[in-house]
Each structure stands twice: as C-alpha cells, then as structure tokens.
Design a protein around this motif. Structure first.
Motif, PDB file in Angstrom:
ATOM      1  N   MET A 154       0.815  -1.218   0.000  1.00  0.00           N
ATOM      2  CA  MET A 154       0.000   0.000   0.000  1.00  0.00           C
ATOM      3  C   MET A 154       0.845   1.264   0.000  1.00  0.00           C
ATOM      4  SD  MET A 154      -3.159  -1.086   2.504  1.00  0.00           S
ATOM      5  CE  MET A 154      -3.914   0.508   2.371  1.00  0.00           C
ATOM      6  N   ARG A 155       2.067   1.163   0.487  1.00  0.00           N
ATOM      7  CA  ARG A 155       2.982   2.308   0.551  1.00  0.00           C
ATOM      8  C   ARG A 155       2.398   3.451   1.376  1.00  0.00           C
ATOM      9  NH1 ARG A 155       7.373   0.194  -0.411  1.00  0.00           N
ATOM     10  NH2 ARG A 155       8.339   2.078  -1.189  1.00  0.00           N
ATOM     11  N   VAL A 156       1.894   3.104   2.554  1.00  0.00           N
ATOM     12  CA  VAL A 156       1.341   4.104   3.478  1.00  0.00           C
ATOM     13  C   VAL A 156       2.500   4.886   4.104  1.00  0.00           C
ATOM     14  CG1 VAL A 156       0.072   4.414   5.635  1.00  0.00           C
ATOM     15  CG2 VAL A 156      -0.697   2.727   3.958  1.00  0.00           C
ATOM     16  N   SER A 157       2.436   6.204   4.049  1.00  0.00           N
ATOM     17  CA  SER A 157       3.562   7.046   4.482  1.00  0.00           C
ATOM     18  C   SER A 157       3.875   6.890   5.969  1.00  0.00           C
ATOM     19  CB  SER A 157       3.272   8.518   4.167  1.00  0.00           C
ATOM     20  OG  SER A 157       3.170   8.715   2.784  1.00  0.00           O
ATOM     21  N   GLU A 158       2.828   6.787   6.800  1.00  0.00           N
ATOM     22  CA  GLU A 158       3.046   6.675   8.251  1.00  0.00           C
ATOM     23  C   GLU A 158       2.110   5.630   8.837  1.00  0.00           C
ATOM     24  OE1 GLU A 158       4.465  11.266   9.245  1.00  0.00           O
ATOM     25  OE2 GLU A 158       2.379  10.688   9.545  1.00  0.00           O
ATOM     26  N   TYR A 159       2.668   4.791   9.685  1.00  0.00           N
ATOM     27  CA  TYR A 159       1.896   3.728  10.324  1.00  0.00           C
ATOM     28  C   TYR A 159       2.132   3.768  11.829  1.00  0.00           C
ATOM     29  CZ  TYR A 159       0.459  -1.022  11.671  1.00  0.00           C
ATOM     30  OH  TYR A 159      -0.145  -2.088  12.284  1.00  0.00           O
TER      31      TYR A 159
ATOM     32  N   SER B  29      12.844   5.548   2.056  1.00  0.00           N
ATOM     33  CA  SER B  29      13.545   4.728   1.060  1.00  0.00           C
ATOM     34  C   SER B  29      12.931   3.344   0.947  1.00  0.00           C
ATOM     35  CB  SER B  29      15.037   4.622   1.420  1.00  0.00           C
ATOM     36  OG  SER B  29      15.647   5.898   1.446  1.00  0.00           O
ATOM     37  N   GLY B  30      11.601   3.285   0.999  1.00  0.00           N
ATOM     38  CA  GLY B  30      10.891   2.037   0.780  1.00  0.00           C
ATOM     39  C   GLY B  30      10.726   1.157   1.997  1.00  0.00           C
ATOM     40  N   ALA B  31      11.235   1.578   3.146  1.00  0.00           N
ATOM     41  CA  ALA B  31      11.125   0.755   4.360  1.00  0.00           C
ATOM     42  C   ALA B  31      10.717   1.625   5.539  1.00  0.00           C
ATOM     43  CB  ALA B  31      12.446   0.058   4.661  1.00  0.00           C
ATOM     44  N   TYR B  32       9.989   1.032   6.489  1.00  0.00           N
ATOM     45  CA  TYR B  32       9.559   1.782   7.665  1.00  0.00           C
ATOM     46  C   TYR B  32      10.718   1.980   8.629  1.00  0.00           C
ATOM     47  CZ  TYR B  32       4.529   1.783   6.760  1.00  0.00           C
ATOM     48  OH  TYR B  32       3.282   2.018   6.237  1.00  0.00           O
ATOM     49  N   GLN B  33      10.865   3.219   9.082  1.00  0.00           N
ATOM     50  CA  GLN B  33      11.810   3.571  10.131  1.00  0.00           C
ATOM     51  C   GLN B  33      11.019   4.031  11.345  1.00  0.00           C
ATOM     52  OE1 GLN B  33      15.102   3.097   9.579  1.00  0.00           O
ATOM     53  NE2 GLN B  33      14.593   2.428   7.494  1.00  0.00           N
ATOM     54  N   GLN B  34      11.374   3.538  12.528  1.00  0.00           N
ATOM     55  CA  GLN B  34      10.595   3.863  13.719  1.00  0.00           C
ATOM     56  C   GLN B  34      10.731   5.336  14.067  1.00  0.00           C
ATOM     57  OE1 GLN B  34      10.917   1.046  16.846  1.00  0.00           O
ATOM     58  NE2 GLN B  34       9.413   2.059  18.141  1.00  0.00           N
ATOM     59  N   ILE B  35       9.610   5.926  14.443  1.00  0.00           N
ATOM     60  CA  ILE B  35       9.572   7.327  14.873  1.00  0.00           C
ATOM     61  C   ILE B  35       9.839   7.380  16.376  1.00  0.00           C
ATOM     62  CG2 ILE B  35       8.166   9.417  15.012  1.00  0.00           C
ATOM     63  CD1 ILE B  35       6.460   8.256  12.714  1.00  0.00           C
ATOM     64  N   ALA B  36      10.779   8.201  16.785  1.00  0.00           N
ATOM     65  CA  ALA B  36      11.122   8.315  18.205  1.00  0.00           C
ATOM     66  C   ALA B  36      10.158   9.272  18.903  1.00  0.00           C
ATOM     67  CB  ALA B  36      12.551   8.812  18.361  1.00  0.00           C
TER      68      ALA B  36
END
Length: 261
Positions: free
Chosen positions: A129-134, A152-159
């Motif tokens: 789905m390429r959802v910007s924020e989860y 860059s195509g992968a989820y990075q955790q938000i601090a």
C-alpha cells in the motif's frame, strides 16, 4: 466491397466502490476499542473541516489490489487519513479509484490482532500500500505505542519527542496519550494534538469550553456594569446632575437616581 468491422476489445474494468463489499459483519474488539476509534476520528473532524481537501475513516475496507479482493484476506484499518483528495462520502477506500493509498494509518492492538498488526499488516502497509506513516496503539496497554514512517521504501521507527509525543509529519499533528474519562470510561486514550500539545477537544469538552466562554462573558459584562455605576457615582458626587450623568453613561435616569440612595 466488403466492409471490415473491428471488434471492440474485451477489457474488464476493475470494480468501483459501489460494486465492492463494504461490510464484513465483524464488530470491533471491545467497547474501549470502539471508543478509541471514535475519539481519534471525531476530534480530528473540526481540523479537517478547516481544509479544502482530505478524508478520515475508520474500520472500513481499504481496497488496494485485485488480488486482495479475490482472496478476501484483509480488513480495513481502525483509523486512516488521506490528504489531497475530495471531501466526499465513501463506502470504502478504493486505491485504484482514488489514485493513492491512505497517508496515515493507525491500528488498535488487541490480544488476537497484535501479532498480525505488528508483522503481516505492517508489511502490507509498507510494501503493497505504501502508506507514508503507520502507528499502532493498545488501548489496554498504553506502553505498546509505536509509529513508523516510510523512508527509502522501508519503515523507520519514529522516536518519541521530549513531550512524549509521536509526530505525524504528514498531518503536522501530534499523537499523545491522555488519561481521562471519555463517554463514561476512564482510560489512557490516544488523542490528536497540535505540535504545541493542545488537545483536539471531544464533543463533550467543546460543550464545556462553550459554557466556560458564556460564563466568562457574563462575568465581564457584570464587571463592566459595576465599573460604569462607580463612574456614575463619582460624577454625581462631583456635582453633576442626574440628567448629565445619564447622558454621559447611557444609563436610565431612574437607574442614576437609585445610585443616590
């Protein structure tokens, strides 16, 4: 001379939202899950109304591929928001009709769904789905709260920031945990707030705010009237006539006469 008639190509168009199922009959996990979904959707609506675009939904189907439709293996997110789209009612969110997936998704964890929400669904939101924020949140375990943005195509955790908030850069809003009573239930609720930390009020809080404003206006009016009467008394004590004082203060002559008693 023979005429050649070309056959029209047989192209099957993908189904529209009017043709797709919009209800699977599966209720929310618990009362608290339902209330948590409501507080996220209801409190952001006034913010959305100030925009000329955008849509917010919850616990409704999001169709992102024909394969997913065929397999019927994916239910809608508990909360999602989309910017840059018309503000109209939807039966379901159909990506091939809308031209884009949701920008922000929030899943409410439960004992039966947590593993799926943190793994399979997360991968669907990231890769398909390429959802910007989860984001995910457990209404019964407020410490189980996390957010991810697509980089860059992968989820990075938000601090968490120094205010213990998770920031949605897409919406330019904060998600905060708030302890309080919502519709008769005491819990720690996930709520929307401005970047300064001001909570988006619930309907009940908006009524309280309106009542408070009315009371403040009443107090200001009473204070102004008291000050006006004090001015009138000072003018009378300095020898001004009742008629002159009434004209200057816009008070009724009978009111000014009472101030002499």
């Amino acid at each position: 001379m023979l005429e050649t008639v070309l056959a029209e190509p047989s192209i099957k168009l993908p189904p529209t939202q009017a043709e797709l199922p919009c209800d699977d009959g599966i209720p929310m996990e618990t009362q608290r899950h339902k209330l948590q979904m409501d507080i996220l959707i209801d409190t952001i609506q006034p913010w959305l109304e100030q925009r000329t675009d955008g849509y917010v939904g919850g616990n409704m189907f999001v169709y992102y591929s024909l394969a997913q439709l065929k397999n019927q293996d994916f239910r809608g997110p508990d909360f999602f928001a989309v910017l840059g789209v018309p503000k109209t009612e939807r039966l379901s969110w159909v990506v091939w009709e809308e031209g884009k997936p949701p920008d922000v998704v929030i899943e409410l964890l439960s004992e039966s769904t947590a593993n799926n929400d943190k793994n399979q669904k997360k991968l669907i939101y990231q890769n398909q789905m390429r959802v910007s924020e989860y984001f995910w949140y457990d209404p019964f375990n407020p410490n189980d709260f996390a957010g991810f943005d697509l980089n860059s195509g992968a989820y990075q955790q938000i601090a968490l920031n120094d205010k213990n908030q998770l920031i949605s850069k897409v919406l330019d809003l904060a998600l905060v945990r708030w302890e309080g009573n919502y519709r008769g239930v005491d819990a720690t609720w996930l709520r929307w707030a401005t970047l300064d930390g001001d909570l988006f009020p619930t309907s009940q809080e908006m009524v309280g705010i309106a009542q408070q404003r009315v009371e403040q206006e009443k107090q200001r009016a009473e204070q102004a009237e008291l000050q006006l009467r004090e001015v009138a008394i000072n003018l009378l004590q300095n020898g001004m006539s009742i008629e002159q004082v009434a004209q200057l203060t816009n008070l009724d002559i009978l009111e000014v006469e009472k101030l002499l008693n």
